[in-house]
Each structure stands twice: as C-alpha cells, then as structure tokens.
Design a protein around this motif. Structure first.
Motif, PDB file in Angstrom:
ATOM      1  N   ALA A 345       0.219   3.027 -14.217  1.00  0.00           N
ATOM      2  CA  ALA A 345      -0.824   3.645 -13.395  1.00  0.00           C
ATOM      3  C   ALA A 345      -0.940   5.144 -13.631  1.00  0.00           C
ATOM      4  O   ALA A 345      -1.817   5.793 -13.051  1.00  0.00           O
ATOM      5  CB  ALA A 345      -0.543   3.369 -11.921  1.00  0.00           C
ATOM      6  N   GLY A 346      -0.041   5.703 -14.437  1.00  0.00           N
ATOM      7  CA  GLY A 346      -0.120   7.129 -14.727  1.00  0.00           C
ATOM      8  C   GLY A 346       0.811   7.996 -13.917  1.00  0.00           C
ATOM      9  O   GLY A 346       0.729   9.226 -13.982  1.00  0.00           O
ATOM     10  N   ILE A 347       1.712   7.414 -13.136  1.00  0.00           N
ATOM     11  CA  ILE A 347       2.708   8.204 -12.406  1.00  0.00           C
ATOM     12  C   ILE A 347       3.720   8.738 -13.406  1.00  0.00           C
ATOM     13  O   ILE A 347       4.195   8.010 -14.274  1.00  0.00           O
ATOM     14  CB  ILE A 347       3.386   7.362 -11.322  1.00  0.00           C
ATOM     15  N   ARG A 348       4.059  10.036 -13.271  1.00  0.00           N
ATOM     16  CA  ARG A 348       4.908  10.691 -14.253  1.00  0.00           C
ATOM     17  C   ARG A 348       6.150  11.279 -13.589  1.00  0.00           C
ATOM     18  O   ARG A 348       6.188  11.491 -12.373  1.00  0.00           O
ATOM     19  CB  ARG A 348       4.127  11.810 -14.960  1.00  0.00           C
ATOM     20  N   ASN A 349       7.151  11.568 -14.419  1.00  0.00           N
ATOM     21  CA  ASN A 349       8.325  12.297 -13.939  1.00  0.00           C
ATOM     22  C   ASN A 349       7.870  13.625 -13.329  1.00  0.00           C
ATOM     23  O   ASN A 349       7.050  14.335 -13.913  1.00  0.00           O
ATOM     24  CB  ASN A 349       9.298  12.589 -15.081  1.00  0.00           C
ATOM     25  N   LEU A 393      -3.879   7.983  -7.345  1.00  0.00           N
ATOM     26  CA  LEU A 393      -3.834   6.989  -8.417  1.00  0.00           C
ATOM     27  C   LEU A 393      -3.855   5.597  -7.792  1.00  0.00           C
ATOM     28  O   LEU A 393      -3.551   5.432  -6.608  1.00  0.00           O
ATOM     29  CB  LEU A 393      -2.558   7.154  -9.255  1.00  0.00           C
ATOM     30  N   THR A 394      -4.211   4.599  -8.585  1.00  0.00           N
ATOM     31  CA  THR A 394      -4.207   3.208  -8.115  1.00  0.00           C
ATOM     32  C   THR A 394      -3.159   2.429  -8.898  1.00  0.00           C
ATOM     33  O   THR A 394      -3.175   2.427 -10.131  1.00  0.00           O
ATOM     34  CB  THR A 394      -5.585   2.552  -8.298  1.00  0.00           C
ATOM     35  N   VAL A 395      -2.258   1.778  -8.161  1.00  0.00           N
ATOM     36  CA  VAL A 395      -1.146   1.053  -8.768  1.00  0.00           C
ATOM     37  C   VAL A 395      -1.272  -0.428  -8.443  1.00  0.00           C
ATOM     38  O   VAL A 395      -1.565  -0.799  -7.301  1.00  0.00           O
ATOM     39  CB  VAL A 395       0.207   1.585  -8.249  1.00  0.00           C
ATOM     40  N   THR A 396      -1.062  -1.276  -9.445  1.00  0.00           N
ATOM     41  CA  THR A 396      -0.959  -2.718  -9.236  1.00  0.00           C
ATOM     42  C   THR A 396       0.516  -3.074  -9.202  1.00  0.00           C
ATOM     43  O   THR A 396       1.227  -2.954 -10.208  1.00  0.00           O
ATOM     44  CB  THR A 396      -1.658  -3.497 -10.367  1.00  0.00           C
TER      45      THR A 396
END
Length: 527
Positions: A345-349, A393-396
């Motif tokens: 989903a594009g989540i980063r450190n 952001l949108t997470v599945t």
C-alpha cells in the motif's frame, strides 16, 4: 464504612455546638448561619447484597478438570518420581501412596492383575490433574475458559454446580489471547450467561468474580474495576481489566460479571509475590474475547487482520525530529515487511501511523489490536505522518500468519572503508561493512548500511544503548551506505538547527528508530 464514620462524627459534633452559652443580649446579631452540608447518601449502584445476583449466576459457572499423562524424564529411567524425603520418614510412605494412586493399574512399576511386587526401577507415566474455571455462554453446551487451563490435557471434564461431570470436546484454542472454547453434551439445555460490553466499564464500577480457587468449588468474590487497558507483557493484544476482586489459582478461565449479570471479563492472571491474591487481578475484556470465542466455536481457529510492519513507540524526541505537531502519538514503522500488505500500500519505514480504519492510534500497542480485530481482506484507510504532513493510504489487509514473517532485506554491496570514522558529538565510530567486519560482528550476508565499531561511554550513542556491531541504515529517513553519507546528513541537520537526528538502527534484535541529540561537533567537521 467511610459514610457511616462521617455521619457519626457529625452526630457527636452537633450536641457540642448546642451546649455553647448564648451571646449577651447587647452583642450584635451573629451572621446568618451557612447552609448545612448535605448528609452523605449511599452511592447509586452499591448493592445491599450480591446474593440475588449470585444465585442467578452460579449455575452457569463451571469447574474445569483436566488430566494429562506425564512421561518420565528422557534419559532418566531410574529418576525418582516422588519427592526426596529422609528414609523412614512418615512422609516417605505418604508420598509413595499418593503417586501410586495416580498411576494406572498394570503400569510398569505397579502391580496389576496376576502380578506380584512392583518393579522399583521402571517408572511409568503418571496422571497429572489440574483444576480451573469456566462458564457456559450458550445453552447448547458452549463453555469458555483459558487456554492455559486445558493446554496439553488428554482429558477435559466440565463439572456443573450440582456436581454433574460432563466429558468436554475441545473446539479450539487461541494462545495469543489465552482463550479456549469447549463443548459438552447434556440431555437438557444448560444454564448460560450473556456477554456484556466491557467498553462501558468505568474505573470504580462494581464487579463479581466467580470461580474455583484452589479446587474448593464455586466461590464468589466482589470488588471494583481498578484500572483499564493494562499491558502485562503477556502478548501483542494485551488490554486487561484490572480488578481488586480476589482472584487466586484455580480462578483462571472464570467469568468477571458486571452488576447486570453480564460477562465483562475472563479472569486470567494475578500479580502476586506469594502466589495468593493481593488485590491485583487481570481479566481479558469481553470486547476482545467475544469475537475470538465466536470464531473458535464456529471454525476452531481465529483469523486476524495483518498489516506486516514492525513498530515502536513514538517518543517526544522522535516526534520532535519528525516535526510532528501536538506531541508524541501514533506508532512508528521501524520496518515495512517486504511483500506484506503495508508495503504493497506504500507504507514506508519512518512513517507514523496516526489513524487506522478511522480509529485513532494513541500509542504503539493500540495498533496491533485494532488491526487484528479488522476483517481479513477488507480495504481500510490508514493516515500516516510523512515528510512533515499527514497522508492517507488505502491498505488491503492480509491474514496474520501463525509464525512471524521474516522479510529479506535487499542485498546491497556497500563501499569498503579502510579506517573508522568518528561521528563527533555522538560518541560513535563507524565503518562501511567489510567481509572482516561481517565475520567479526556476525552480520547477515545481505546486511547493508554502516556498522558501528566503537561506542564511547557517557555519550548520546551509549545512552541510547547503541552497541558495536549495530548497523546504521538511515539518518533522518535517508538511506546511508558509507560513513561519509552519515556525516553529511548529520552536518546538514546541524546547519538546519536541528536538535536531534533520527537514526534507523539494526541490531540482533531487529530494527528500531533511535533519536540522538546533536551535540556540537568538536573542532569543526567530523571525520
């Protein structure tokens, strides 16, 4: 007692005031008396007796009896099974008789039909028994208890209040929350109790605990909710209710009731230096237990949402280094696991999760519980703090695996360095990763970054428990591969007037963000 004592003091004070001599007639009239303080009244909800409620609840609370065959210790076939006591002591015969009664007839070491004396050096598996508590949540025979009450049991029996013993079938367990669900068969519907909403509990509310402490049978204790949301380091979803209702060994798995007779908790643990109750007991809240119990009863397993991140607490220094307004809050992503839903989903450190599925993440340990309670496969909004602003952001969500996922780091061959470089003001010396350092510090073959070779005592690096062999992966959320890149990032932050620098450190225990105070460098540029 406090109310009664207050009333008694008032009763003694009033006659003493009445005996004072009246003021002379010529004296000025005294000022109007202040309104009398209202008499203390009983607090609403304080019962005169719990008896009517207990009478209704007791039939649904059961004892759990388990039996387990305990094998002799491997490699010690001649190990004694009874405690060591002085030869000829009265306890010698007592313990021998006790353990013999718990061995099955005909087992090695025990005389059976047609056998003579016991064989002394052939110990047999013995039957260990334990007792706990539980409660019937459905009249068809669904019983809730703790996983640790039945863990490893070969036989499980549920004993009703009238001493009827029913053989139980294990429907499912969830070690992560220490819950287990059983089923028993009976000719008639069984008495059951309803779930309550633990989210409505307030600190100070009355509660009742019913269970089987020390195997004594149905026992009732009363107390109040002492605290909410306790983390006792039992698992990732800790959210315990703390109560001062007496809970002892054997109470495990028993219900905690509110004053409406609803189950608001499952008594699970106590804090005690002696093994007995000192008024600090912990219960799994019904808001967590109910959904898990339903899944176990329906399919025998629990499906939890999975995000795929390693997180840590946001401190005031970390919040300052990230430019967060409003102080420390949220969960800092130390590592977004490769191939997991978060990374997809594009989540980063370095992101800070502030809200998940429209629920606020106040602190780190809030996030795993919210994620786990969210349906697998659902698409949810996640608000993160990144680059000085909020981003959605949108997470599945995936399904939480049974075992922790180990995400492989992308191999990167870092440039070699010939000598350590000092990070002035931080108390650290670093080098690029070399084959020699990889072997010296037992670094992973795919490890990348800059390795710490020396830490000076009483410096910012030492205070943050950075150790030789730790790897610096990022400085202020920028990847680094050489000591020169580290020093450049630090000097840039100093020129910007930053008081702290945020380092991403990898150690043998995993990755974590470490804020380091930027003390002025000694004598100009470091290195």
């Amino acid at each position: 007692m406090r109310l009664a004592a207050t009333a008694l003091l008032m009763a003694f004070a009033l006659p003493a005031m009445a005996q004072q001599p009246a003021p002379p007639a010529a004296a000025p009239a005294p000022p109007a008396a202040a309104p009398a303080a209202p008499l203390p009244v009983p607090l609403p909800g304080a019962p005169e007796s719990f008896a009517p409620l207990v009478r209704r609840l007791l039939p649904a609370v059961v004892n759990i009896s388990t039996t387990q065959n305990v094998a002799p210790r491997p490699g010690r076939p001649d190990a004694p099974e009874t405690p060591q006591v002085p030869p000829g002591s009265p306890f010698e015969e007592f313990f021998r008789d006790f353990f013999n009664r718990n061995r099955p007839p005909g087992a090695p070491g025990m005389p059976g039909p047609g056998q003579g004396e016991a064989q002394p050096n052939r110990p047999a598996p013995r039957r260990a028994q334990s007792l706990g508590s539980g409660f019937i949540i459905d009249a068809s025979g669904i019983v809730i208890t703790n996983n640790h009450v039945i863990d490893g049991a070969d036989e499980i029996s549920v004993i009703l209040q009238d001493n009827t013993s029913l053989r139980a079938t294990l429907l499912g367990t969830d070690p992560r929350t220490d819950l287990a669900v059983l089923r028993v068969q009976h000719t008639a519907p069984l008495p059951a109790v309803p779930w309550g909403d633990s989210d409505n509990l307030l600190v100070g509310d009355w509660v009742l605990a019913i269970g089987n402490p020390f195997g004594l049978g149905g026992t009732v204790t009363a107390g109040i909710v002492s605290a909410r949301g306790r983390d006792i380091r039992q698992g990732p979803f800790d959210d315990f209710i703390q109560t001062d209702a007496a809970i002892n060994r054997g109470n495990s798995g028993g219900p905690l009731f509110n004053m409406r007779g609803e189950v608001v908790g499952i008594n699970t643990a106590i804090y005690s230096p002696t093994g007995g109750s000192i008024g600090i007991g912990f219960s799994i809240p019904s808001s967590l237990a109910r959904g898990i119990a339903m899944q176990l009863a329906d399919g025998g397993r629990v499906r939890r949402g999975w995000l795929g991140v390693n997180i840590q607490q946001v401190t005031d220094e970390i919040a300052e280094s990230l430019g967060m307004r409003g102080g420390a809050r949220g969960a800092l992503v130390a590592r977004a696991q490769e191939g997991a839903p978060a990374a997809a989903a594009g989540i980063r450190n370095g992101d800070v999760v502030l809200r998940f599925n429209n629920q606020e993440v106040r602190e780190m340990r809030t996030l795993p519980r919210i994620v786990a309670e969210t349906a697998v496969g659902s698409q949810v909004p996640v608000v993160v703090w990144r680059d000085g602003r909020e981003e959605t952001l949108t997470v599945t969500l995936g399904e939480l695996p049974n075992e922790p996922q180990q995400a492989a780091a992308t191999p990167n061959q870092a440039p070699r360095g010939d000598r350590p470089v000092e990070l002035s003001g931080l108390g650290l010396k670093v080098m690029a990763i070399t084959p020699e350092l990889r072997e010296r510090f037992r670094l992973r073959a795919e490890a990348r970054g800059v390795v710490v070779t020396e830490v000076t005592p009483d410096t910012p690096g030492a205070e943050r428990e950075i150790r030789p062999g730790d790897i610096i992966l990022e400085v202020q959320q920028e990847r680094v591969g050489t000591p020169q890149e580290v020093t450049e990032r630090i000097e840039r932050l100093r020129r910007q007037g930053r008081a702290t620098a945020l380092f991403l450190i990898e150690s043998q225990q995993g990755q974590r963000f470490v804020p380091l105070r930027l003390a002025p460098a000694r004598g100009g540029s470091p290195g």
